[in-house]
Design a protein around this motif. Structure first.
Motif, PDB file in Angstrom:
ATOM      1  N   GLY A   8       0.872  -0.864   0.139  1.00 21.58           N
ATOM      2  CA  GLY A   8      -0.098   0.025  -0.129  1.00 21.58           C
ATOM      3  C   GLY A   8       0.525   1.369   0.350  1.00 21.58           C
ATOM      4  O   GLY A   8      -0.041   2.236   0.636  1.00 21.58           O
ATOM      5  N   THR A   9       2.092   0.767  -0.416  1.00 24.97           N
ATOM      6  CA  THR A   9       2.874   2.193   0.220  1.00 24.97           C
ATOM      7  C   THR A   9       2.812   3.070  -1.206  1.00 24.97           C
ATOM      8  O   THR A   9       3.582   3.836  -1.753  1.00 24.97           O
ATOM      9  N   GLY A  10       2.577   2.546  -2.846  1.00 29.74           N
ATOM     10  CA  GLY A  10       2.351   2.552  -4.231  1.00 29.74           C
ATOM     11  C   GLY A  10       1.251   4.437  -4.508  1.00 29.74           C
ATOM     12  O   GLY A  10       0.787   4.201  -3.556  1.00 29.74           O
ATOM     13  N   GLN A  11       1.721   3.823  -5.639  1.00 31.65           N
ATOM     14  CA  GLN A  11       0.175   5.279  -6.125  1.00 31.65           C
ATOM     15  C   GLN A  11      -0.977   5.093  -5.318  1.00 31.65           C
ATOM     16  O   GLN A  11      -1.525   5.790  -4.948  1.00 31.65           O
ATOM     17  N   VAL A  12      -1.681   3.638  -6.071  1.00 30.42           N
ATOM     18  CA  VAL A  12      -2.763   3.765  -5.735  1.00 30.42           C
ATOM     19  C   VAL A  12      -3.292   3.210  -3.977  1.00 30.42           C
ATOM     20  O   VAL A  12      -3.697   3.002  -3.696  1.00 30.42           O
ATOM     21  N   GLY A  13      -1.875   2.818  -3.737  1.00 33.00           N
ATOM     22  CA  GLY A  13      -2.449   2.115  -2.235  1.00 33.00           C
ATOM     23  C   GLY A  13      -2.100   3.803  -1.425  1.00 33.00           C
ATOM     24  O   GLY A  13      -3.435   3.931  -0.466  1.00 33.00           O
ATOM     25  N   LEU A  30       1.321  -3.174   4.140  1.00 33.28           N
ATOM     26  CA  LEU A  30       2.723  -4.493   4.815  1.00 33.28           C
ATOM     27  C   LEU A  30       3.638  -3.396   3.430  1.00 33.28           C
ATOM     28  O   LEU A  30       2.952  -3.162   2.639  1.00 33.28           O
ATOM     29  N   SER A  31       4.940  -3.305   4.091  1.00 30.41           N
ATOM     30  CA  SER A  31       6.060  -2.725   2.591  1.00 30.41           C
ATOM     31  C   SER A  31       6.918  -3.597   3.290  1.00 30.41           C
ATOM     32  O   SER A  31       7.280  -3.924   4.945  1.00 30.41           O
ATOM     33  N   ARG A  32       7.505  -3.885   2.736  1.00 30.62           N
ATOM     34  CA  ARG A  32       8.951  -4.355   2.571  1.00 30.62           C
ATOM     35  C   ARG A  32      10.486  -3.549   3.432  1.00 30.62           C
ATOM     36  O   ARG A  32      11.311  -3.497   4.434  1.00 30.62           O
ATOM     37  N   ARG A  33       9.318  -2.249   3.094  1.00 32.61           N
ATOM     38  CA  ARG A  33      10.863  -0.706   3.659  1.00 32.61           C
ATOM     39  C   ARG A  33       9.710  -0.040   4.277  1.00 32.61           C
ATOM     40  O   ARG A  33      10.144   1.137   4.123  1.00 32.61           O
ATOM     41  N   MET A 173      -6.585   2.813 -15.473  1.00 32.90           N
ATOM     42  CA  MET A 173      -5.901   2.917 -15.008  1.00 32.90           C
ATOM     43  C   MET A 173      -6.279   4.332 -13.351  1.00 32.90           C
ATOM     44  O   MET A 173      -7.588   4.668 -14.118  1.00 32.90           O
ATOM     45  N   VAL A 174      -5.691   4.619 -12.858  1.00 31.39           N
ATOM     46  CA  VAL A 174      -6.109   5.044 -11.746  1.00 31.39           C
ATOM     47  C   VAL A 174      -6.187   6.930 -11.536  1.00 31.39           C
ATOM     48  O   VAL A 174      -4.762   7.121 -11.361  1.00 31.39           O
ATOM     49  N   MET A 175      -6.938   7.667 -11.885  1.00 34.74           N
ATOM     50  CA  MET A 175      -6.197   8.871 -12.110  1.00 34.74           C
ATOM     51  C   MET A 175      -6.530   9.812 -11.267  1.00 34.74           C
ATOM     52  O   MET A 175      -7.389   9.694 -10.131  1.00 34.74           O
TER      53      MET A 175
HETATM   54  N1  NAP Z   1      -1.666   2.120 -10.933  1.00 33.63           N
HETATM   55  C1  NAP Z   1      -3.016   2.038 -11.469  1.00 33.63           C
HETATM   56  O1  NAP Z   1      -3.856   2.784 -12.055  1.00 33.63           O
HETATM   57  C2  NAP Z   1      -3.336   0.461 -11.850  1.00 33.63           C
HETATM   58  C3  NAP Z   1      -4.423   0.417 -12.801  1.00 33.63           C
HETATM   59  C4  NAP Z   1      -4.742  -1.298 -12.879  1.00 33.63           C
HETATM   60  C5  NAP Z   1      -3.766  -1.942 -11.723  1.00 33.63           C
HETATM   61  N2  NAP Z   1      -2.837  -1.843 -10.635  1.00 33.63           N
HETATM   62  C6  NAP Z   1      -1.789  -2.649  -9.742  1.00 33.63           C
HETATM   63  O2  NAP Z   1      -2.159  -2.223  -8.784  1.00 33.63           O
HETATM   64  C7  NAP Z   1      -1.436  -2.435  -7.906  1.00 33.63           C
HETATM   65  C8  NAP Z   1      -0.825  -0.804  -7.445  1.00 33.63           C
HETATM   66  O3  NAP Z   1      -0.440  -0.237  -8.214  1.00 33.63           O
HETATM   67  P1  NAP Z   1       0.304   1.445  -7.815  1.00 33.63           P
HETATM   68  O4  NAP Z   1       0.330   2.198  -9.181  1.00 33.63           O
HETATM   69  O5  NAP Z   1      -0.221   1.987  -6.687  1.00 33.63           O
HETATM   70  O6  NAP Z   1       1.913   0.394  -7.618  1.00 33.63           O
HETATM   71  P2  NAP Z   1       2.966   0.887  -7.055  1.00 33.63           P
HETATM   72  O7  NAP Z   1       2.355   2.490  -7.025  1.00 33.63           O
HETATM   73  O8  NAP Z   1       4.430   0.307  -8.672  1.00 33.63           O
HETATM   74  O9  NAP Z   1       3.312  -0.001  -6.118  1.00 33.63           O
HETATM   75  C9  NAP Z   1       3.443  -1.063  -5.643  1.00 33.63           C
HETATM   76  C10 NAP Z   1       3.722  -1.503  -4.048  1.00 33.63           C
HETATM   77  O10 NAP Z   1       4.100  -2.222  -5.056  1.00 33.63           O
HETATM   78  C11 NAP Z   1       5.654  -2.951  -3.571  1.00 33.63           C
HETATM   79  N3  NAP Z   1       6.226  -3.415  -4.569  1.00 33.63           N
HETATM   80  C12 NAP Z   1       7.595  -3.257  -5.622  1.00 33.63           C
HETATM   81  N4  NAP Z   1       8.096  -3.671  -5.740  1.00 33.63           N
HETATM   82  C13 NAP Z   1       7.987  -5.166  -5.340  1.00 33.63           C
HETATM   83  C14 NAP Z   1       8.087  -6.122  -5.184  1.00 33.63           C
HETATM   84  N5  NAP Z   1       9.143  -6.864  -5.846  1.00 33.63           N
HETATM   85  N6  NAP Z   1       7.591  -6.943  -4.568  1.00 33.63           N
HETATM   86  C15 NAP Z   1       6.742  -7.357  -3.550  1.00 33.63           C
HETATM   87  N7  NAP Z   1       6.518  -6.341  -3.381  1.00 33.63           N
HETATM   88  C16 NAP Z   1       6.580  -4.877  -4.384  1.00 33.63           C
HETATM   89  C17 NAP Z   1       5.753  -1.571  -2.935  1.00 33.63           C
HETATM   90  O11 NAP Z   1       6.259  -1.349  -1.961  1.00 33.63           O
HETATM   91  P3  NAP Z   1       6.783  -1.323  -0.627  1.00 33.63           P
HETATM   92  O12 NAP Z   1       8.103  -0.938  -1.555  1.00 33.63           O
HETATM   93  O13 NAP Z   1       6.402  -0.559   0.069  1.00 33.63           O
HETATM   94  O14 NAP Z   1       7.146  -2.681  -0.423  1.00 33.63           O
HETATM   95  C18 NAP Z   1       5.464  -0.857  -3.353  1.00 33.63           C
HETATM   96  O15 NAP Z   1       4.611   0.290  -3.624  1.00 33.63           O
HETATM   97  C19 NAP Z   1       0.284  -3.534  -8.979  1.00 33.63           C
HETATM   98  O16 NAP Z   1       0.240  -4.168  -9.259  1.00 33.63           O
HETATM   99  C20 NAP Z   1      -0.065  -2.333 -10.245  1.00 33.63           C
HETATM  100  O17 NAP Z   1      -0.077  -3.589 -11.383  1.00 33.63           O
HETATM  101  C21 NAP Z   1      -2.598   0.074 -10.758  1.00 33.63           C
END
Ligand code: NAP
Length: 317
Positions: A8-13, A30-33, A173-175
């Motif tokens: 949950g630390t990424g864009q959507v989280g 839950l985060s790895r870091r 894509m979440v805008m």
């Molecule tokens: N953004 C969108 O609009 C969108 C649309 C459809 C689907 N999705 C999917 O939804 C999920 C979340 O999207 P997001 O844009 O928030 O993605 P994101 O910004 O890349 O964040 C994903 C999170 O996954 C963890 N992660 C990164 N590398 C990893 C690894 N090697 N092993 C395990 N965990 C890892 C990271 O958390 P930590 O580093 O804190 O562990 C990171 O914060 C993704 O799987 C993406 O493919 C996104």
């Protein structure tokens, strides 16, 4: 509610955690870091069941977002990380739920709208949509994304979780106005006068406004009848040309230089990402959400784009 967000630390989280925390929910990421945040952060390795699994006991929902970013070149190393990070983290979540004494009520597992085929002729809903991979004209990298999505969903299906309702969210894509996100990137093209059609502009863009994304998540948690695959996308995807024209108009700029597919490939190489993100025709509609009565606050892109531009400008001040 107690809500657990692996990855949950990424864009959507960040979009979700911010909104859910502000609404008074108990959010645990839950985060790895883990780093300091307004909500609780718990370490995990995204591969195996560990002490973190105790957080799932009695939780209302687990919303698994973990996975290596797809916003990179699809080299052999990156491909392996994209696939394995999703499969392994999803297995870990499934195993933890299966072993829980008081399993969470709902497991919302992220998947992607990219699983559907590249097509212009008709929209893909959950019932009649065509799963991609068999397109004659699709580049190898597009097939890879579909293979990842299939493996991701299969990993979620491996574990029976009889006491936990399982939902696979095929999200568009979440805008949001967050810096570095997809909307910010598209808006940057517009601001620099480059927001014209790409490769003819016929390809469909599926999208969802961040407000509706959060609302859909809460709705899916509340609605016990929603199980299995659910498309999480606004009901009106539109061709890239119209999508960018509406964004230009929302921003108040009339010029948008077009780009051809090869120009985009070069730009994608320089930017270390894949042109698939804008070249593939993603025509995905939320059949199940609509028929179950979910009402979108932003069903149409022009109004969503205006609201997003306003939010983006407010943050820039
Ligand atoms: N953004 C969108 O609009 C969108 C649309 C459809 C689907 N999705 C999917 O939804 C999920 C979340 O999207 P997001 O844009 O928030 O993605 P994101 O910004 O890349 O964040 C994903 C999170 O996954 C963890 N992660 C990164 N590398 C990893 C690894 N090697 N092993 C395990 N965990 C890892 C990271 O958390 P930590 O580093 O804190 O562990 C990171 O914060 C993704 O799987 C993406 O493919 C996104």
């Amino acid at each position: 509610m107690k809500l657990i967000l692996p990855g949950g630390t990424g864009q959507v989280g960040t979009i979700l955690a911010r909104a859910l925390h502000a609404a008074g929910h108990d959010v645990v990421i839950l985060s790895r870091r883990p780093t300091a945040a307004p909500w609780r952060m718990v370490p995990w390795d995204a591969r195996s069941v560990g002490a973190w699994a105790a957080e799932l006991e009695g939780a209302d929902a687990v919303i698994n977002l973990a996975g290596r970013s797809v916003n990179c070149r699809y080299t052999v190393t990156n491909r392996r990380a994209i696939l394995e990070s999703r499969v392994q983290s999803t297995r870990a979540v499934g195993n933890a739920i299966a072993r829980a004494q008081q399993p969470p009520r709902v497991w919302l597992q992220m998947s992607t709208a990219t699983i559907y085929s590249h097509r212009y002729d008709a929209p893909n809903d959950e019932a009649s949509g065509i799963i991609g991979g068999g397109e004659q004209d699709a580049p190898d990298s597009w097939r890879f994304s579909i293979d990842v999505a299939k493996a991701w969903e299969a990993a979620a299906a491996e574990r029976e979780t009889p006491a936990t309702r399982k939902v696979l969210m095929r999200a568009a894509m979440v805008m949001s106005p967050d810096r570095g996100g997809i909307f910010d990137t598209l808006l940057r093209l517009v601001r620099f006068g480059l927001g014209g059609a790409v490769a003819g502009g016929r390809q469909y863009m599926s999208w969802i406004h961040h407000t509706d994304f959060v609302r859909a998540i809460l709705w899916l948690i509340d609605h016990g009848e929603m199980e299995g695959v659910v498309n999480v996308a606004a009901p009106h995807p539109l061709p890239y040309r119209a999508f960018m024209a509406a964004l230009r108009s929302a921003w108040g700029i009339s010029v948008g230089l077009p780009a051809t597919a090869w120009m985009l490939d070069v730009a994608a190489f320089v930017l270390r990402t894949e042109s698939e993100l804008v070249l593939k025709s993603r025509r995905v509609v939320p059949g199940r959400l609509l028929s179950a009565g979910f009402v979108f606050q932003f069903p149409e892109w022009p109004a969503a784009a205006r609201a997003l531009c306003d939010e983006w400008r407010a943050r820039a001040r």
